[in-house]
Motif scaffolding. Structure first.
Motif, PDB file in Angstrom:
ATOM      1  N   ASN A 496       5.103   9.621   8.256  1.00 42.28           N
ATOM      2  CA  ASN A 496       4.453   8.710   7.314  1.00 42.28           C
ATOM      3  C   ASN A 496       5.038   8.820   5.907  1.00 42.28           C
ATOM      4  O   ASN A 496       4.383   8.505   4.927  1.00 42.28           O
ATOM      5  N   TYR A 497       6.248   9.296   5.808  1.00 42.74           N
ATOM      6  CA  TYR A 497       6.887   9.369   4.496  1.00 42.74           C
ATOM      7  C   TYR A 497       8.388   9.136   4.638  1.00 42.74           C
ATOM      8  O   TYR A 497       8.974   9.286   5.704  1.00 42.74           O
ATOM      9  N   TRP A 580       5.091   7.246   0.428  1.00 40.67           N
ATOM     10  CA  TRP A 580       4.050   7.748   1.324  1.00 40.67           C
ATOM     11  C   TRP A 580       3.233   6.579   1.850  1.00 40.67           C
ATOM     12  O   TRP A 580       2.642   5.828   1.088  1.00 40.67           O
ATOM     13  N   ASN A 581       3.248   6.398   3.198  1.00 40.04           N
ATOM     14  CA  ASN A 581       2.456   5.362   3.864  1.00 40.04           C
ATOM     15  C   ASN A 581       2.727   3.960   3.331  1.00 40.04           C
ATOM     16  O   ASN A 581       1.845   3.103   3.368  1.00 40.04           O
TER      17      ASN A 581
END
Length: 896
Positions: A496-497, A580-581
């Motif tokens: 997720n990064y 991030w996300n």
């Protein structure tokens, strides 16, 4: 070096290289899929300007800080002739004289430009930034305009930086020819001033006619920099010889007579502009993996402009003023060549050579009245005749490479020992540049006219009886700059990064030699009858050689004429960029720069001690500093917040603005815009900046967008332009460090398609900036009138608005461009006088293009439709006024 900005750039860099090979990416995934590019005929014809404007704004989504990108495809689509024209579409930028960028209302001191990430000296050495109109659009791969600092950028960053990236590998066969002409309302078909020059003037180079005579060069050596009659007499007799004073006088007159004195100014009708440009390029498939490409281009531009101006004293404008009739013959000759070698998508090495010659040949006659021997009711009028030939050249050689450190040879993959480093990218560059300025036989002659008091007609003219009645200056300036650097970029992806780590080095070495020689003709004891007539009459035809006329030659000037300077920079940086996300993005880094600079005045006529500073002064004028410059930015990304895509950015950067070499050298030069004399201050220090930015960006699916930005800058020891002490009505400017300054502003920009309101094909784009500044100068001893005021060169209001039209059938496109900057302080005044303010300027230009065939375009451009004159006011008086100039240019371009 300006490296890739996000982890995605790894795939995007491959896509860009792929596009240069004629293929296009369909995804930016790690296993990027490549397909054959589809034809772009419709894209390159319909909505040329609007789609290009959309691309500029959409590109910034990919970058961690506010950066606008203009690609070669966008430039070709719109048909911009040069870099300066393309930058008109970038929000927040104002172009001055169609050459120099101003960012957010700040002057050129706070702007910078690079060529392929390298430091390149300006061919206009009265400026510290590169004139951007010299780069033809066809050689551009892309333009990157960054207005928020990041650690991979040079720390000498005030308001913004432009990186000009040139092409090496064309997509396919490239052949184009452009021919054009132009007309000026104030010049073409009107009488202008001229004189007898050299045989190669049409090529922008002197054939030796104006060069410093060999007799004077030899005399300087023989008489050790002193050609006075007394020293010549002493030198002749130093070995026991027996020579007379008349013999020494004859030698002195012979030295004076060796000067080129064919300097009478005449008039002739100015012709239209002449423009031609051509280019050729090709991409060779050497094998399935290897490609070799080249591009070669050249251009020639010649135009003649009348640039008349009026100067007035702010104290007594009715009685002390002057009118200058001035004509400048401008020649530009450019050449560009590049060769690129690529292996697949993993490796590419490019070599680029750039040659630029930019020459101004100026003749002017100034007449006026003063408070001395030419009072307005005296029947006398002073007259100054001036010739200035300035030939500027830039030669740059660059070598650069881009590499992925995982390569495939004959279907065998060679990976690095560490698996996590398989996507490591490496970029490097080396640049060697030389910029020269040659000003041979720059002539100034002081005279006096007897005039009819009723009509103002000139009854007679003569040369003044002064020790410097005629001054012949010879100036030779050379800048040598080496610039080099490298970057490593490592993208890492998690669940997720996405993370990009980068680091690198930049270095540069710059040395300058500025050598001036002045020869004066002293007429203070001359026969008055010998001074009658124009300069060409009084200084030729045997008058100087005649011993009874009493002419005397001397060397040197009251001001320093020469200096040597050097500058070194070593910089290291490290940076991270993490997303991030797909919602939060944070990037930051630290840059350390080790900077050294010195400018040493010398006296080439002093054979015993050429250095003009003491040991104590030398310690004060050498700058040596090592500092850290941090950067940090945050971006929040979301959907459906008043628009389909929304971004909110915060940014901080610690940067510096260093004085240019011309600002620390004590040699006088002429400002090319105002014609004021400027002298440097060797004790200037660098200015440190703290930059804060907040920005909201709304992007709509229909291509519309709106952005609002807030910015604030704290500046420690800002450099200010002030009037020098004791310069009276002959304005001389210099520079000082203030204590501190603050700048705060808001910037709005937009792009709106007008089709929903019934105007199909029309769109409006633009930006408006409002800002205010305050500077504090605590050193009251220098005599400034206002020690707390707005910064010099800063406009509170700046606006750039364009209304564009793209015809649905693709045959026509047009732009009406309005540019405005508000009042700004030109220089800070002294002794109770008000500061001098450059008045607001409104510019309205019209550009029209017609595309009758796929490979043919016709362009028409009208500039300064409002015909506004340039004015500078002080104490309510217009102290400088320059005539307006509407221009029309027409060009036809054919592409294979």
């Amino acid at each position: 070096m300006n490296m890739n900005k996000s982890w995605q750039r790894n795939a995007l860099a491959s896509a860009i290289v792929a596009a240069a090979w004629g293929v296009a990416p369909t995804a930016l995934a790690q296993d990027t899929e490549i397909k054959i590019a589809q034809p772009l005929e419709e894209v390159t014809v319909v909505a040329r300007q609007k789609s290009s404007a959309e691309d500029v704004i959409a590109e910034r989504l990919e970058y961690d800080v506010v950066t606008d990108i203009i690609s070669n495809e966008q430039i070709v689509r719109v048909g911009d002739p040069n870099v300066a024209s393309a930058l008109r579409r970038v929000p927040g930028l104002t172009l001055v004289d169609d050459k120099f960028i101003y960012v957010r209302g700040l002057g050129e001191r706070y702007s910078s430009a690079q060529l392929n990430s390298a430091l390149v000296p300006s061919p206009d050495l009265q400026r510290n930034v590169i004139p951007l109109d010299i780069f033809p659009a066809e050689v551009i791969e892309s333009l990157a305009v960054q207005k928020v600092y990041s650690a991979d950028m040079p720390a000498n960053f005030g308001g913004g930086n432009v990186d000009i990236r040139t092409r090496a590998l064309p997509n396919d066969l490239l052949v184009n020819v452009t021919v054009g002409s132009g007309w000026s309302s104030a010049s073409t078909g009107k009488d202008g001033l001229t004189y007898n020059g050299g045989g190669d003037d049409a090529l922008g180079t002197d054939d030796g006619t104006r060069a410093l005579p060999a007799e004077i060069t030899q005399a300087i050596q023989t008489y050790r920099g002193d050609i006075s009659v007394a020293n010549i007499f002493q030198t002749l007799n130093k070995d026991g010889g027996f020579h007379t004073i008349p013999e020494a006088q004859a030698i002195n007159r012979k030295i004076a007579a060796s000067l080129n004195r064919d300097i009478d100014i005449t008039t002739k009708s100015n012709g239209p502009d002449k423009k031609i440009k051509a280019g050729v390029g090709y991409n060779f498939d050497l094998s399935d993996d290897w490609n070799l490409g080249f591009i070669a281009m050249g251009s020639y531009d010649n135009k003649v402009r009348n640039k008349d101006r009026t100067n007035r004293s702010s104290n007594n404008p009715e009685r002390i003023y002057s009118d200058t009739q001035r004509t400048v013959d401008e020649v530009s000759l450019n050449g560009f060549g590049s060769v690129g070698l690529a292996y697949g998508l993993d490796h590419q090495i490019d070599y680029t050579h750039l040659f630029i010659r930019d020459t101004d040949d100026e003749a002017s006659i100034t007449t006026g009245f003063n408070a001395n021997n030419a009072e307005i009711d005296s029947g006398n009028q002073y007259v100054t005749y001036e010739l200035r030939y300035e030939e500027r050249e830039l030669r740059t050689n660059q070598l650069r490479g881009e590499h992925k450190l995982v390569s495939t040879f004959n279907d065998v993959v060679y990976e690095l020992p560490f698996r996590w480093a398989d996507d490591l990218a490496f970029e490097w560059f080396y640049s060697d540049s030389k910029a020269t300025t040659d000003k041979p036989n720059e002539v100034s002659v002081e005279g006096m006219n007897a005039i009819d008091m009723d009509t103002g007609a000139v009854l007679s003219t003569r040369i003044e009886d002064l020790s410097t009645a005629a001054v012949f200056r010879f100036t030779d300036l050379a800048d040598n700059v080496e610039s080099y650097g490298w970057d490593l970029v490592l993208p890492v992806e998690g669940d997720n990064y996405r993370l990009e780590l980068s680091g690198g080095y930049d270095g540069s070495r710059k040395d300058r030699s500025y050598l001036g020689t002045t020869v004066n003709i002293d007429t203070s004891n001359a026969d008055p009858d010998a001074l009658a007539g124009t300069p060409g009459e009084a200084l030729c035809c045997g008058r100087i050689e005649d011993r009874d006329n009493g002419f005397i030659a001397s060397l040197g000037s009251a001001e320093a004429e020469s200096y040597l300077a050097a500058q070194t920079l070593d910089a290291w940086y490290g940076k991270f960029d993490v997303t991030w996300n797909d919602t939060w993005r944070v990037s930051g880094g630290l840059r350390r720069e080790d900077f050294k600079q010195a400018a040493l005045p010398i006296d080439t006529l002093d054979f015993d001690n050429q250095l003009r500073v003491s040991d104590d002064e030398l310690a004060d004028i050498v700058v040596a500093e090592a500092k850290n410059y941090p950067s940090l930015s945050m971006t929040y990304m979301t959907q459906d917040f008043w628009a389909e895509t929304f971004q909110f950015r915060l940014g901080y950067g610690g940067t510096t603005v260093r004085p240019d070499l011309r600002e620390v050298a004590v040699v006088q030069y002429i400002d090319p815009v105002t014609d004021y004399r400027v002298v440097g201050n060797p004790y200037l220090q660098t200015s440190d900046l703290q930059n804060y930015d907040a920005r909201g960006e709304w992007f709509f699916d229909n291509g519309n967008s709106f952005t609002v930005s807030l910015f604030h800058k704290n500046i420690d020891s800002p450099i200010e332009t002030i009037r020098a002490a004791g310069s009276d009505d002959n304005v001389v400017l210099t520079f000082v460090n203030a204590e501190e300054a603050q700048l705060t502003g808001v910037e709005m920009e937009w792009l709106y398609d007008m089709q929903p309101i019934g105007a199909e094909g029309f769109f409006v784009s633009g930006n408006v900036t409002y800002s205010d500044s305050e500077i504090t100068i605590t050193d009251t001893d220098i005599g400034l009138t206002n020690n707390k005021r707005r910064m010099t060169g800063h406009s509170k209001e700046v606006a750039n608005i364009q209304v564009g039209f793209d015809s649905p059938d693709g045959y026509h496109s047009a732009t009406l461009a309005y540019n405005f900057f508000g009042e700004r302080i030109l220089f800070a005044a002294r002794d109770g006088a008000d500061d001098a303010y450059e008045q607001p300027f409104n510019s309205l230009d019209l550009n029209y293009a017609f595309y009758p065939m796929e490979n043919l375009s016709v362009r028409l451009r009208l500039t300064n439709l409002l015909n506004q004159e340039r004015e500078v006011k002080q104490d309510g008086v217009v102290i400088l006024e320059e005539v307006a100039d509407r221009t029309l240019s027409l060009g036809v371009k054919w592409d294979l």
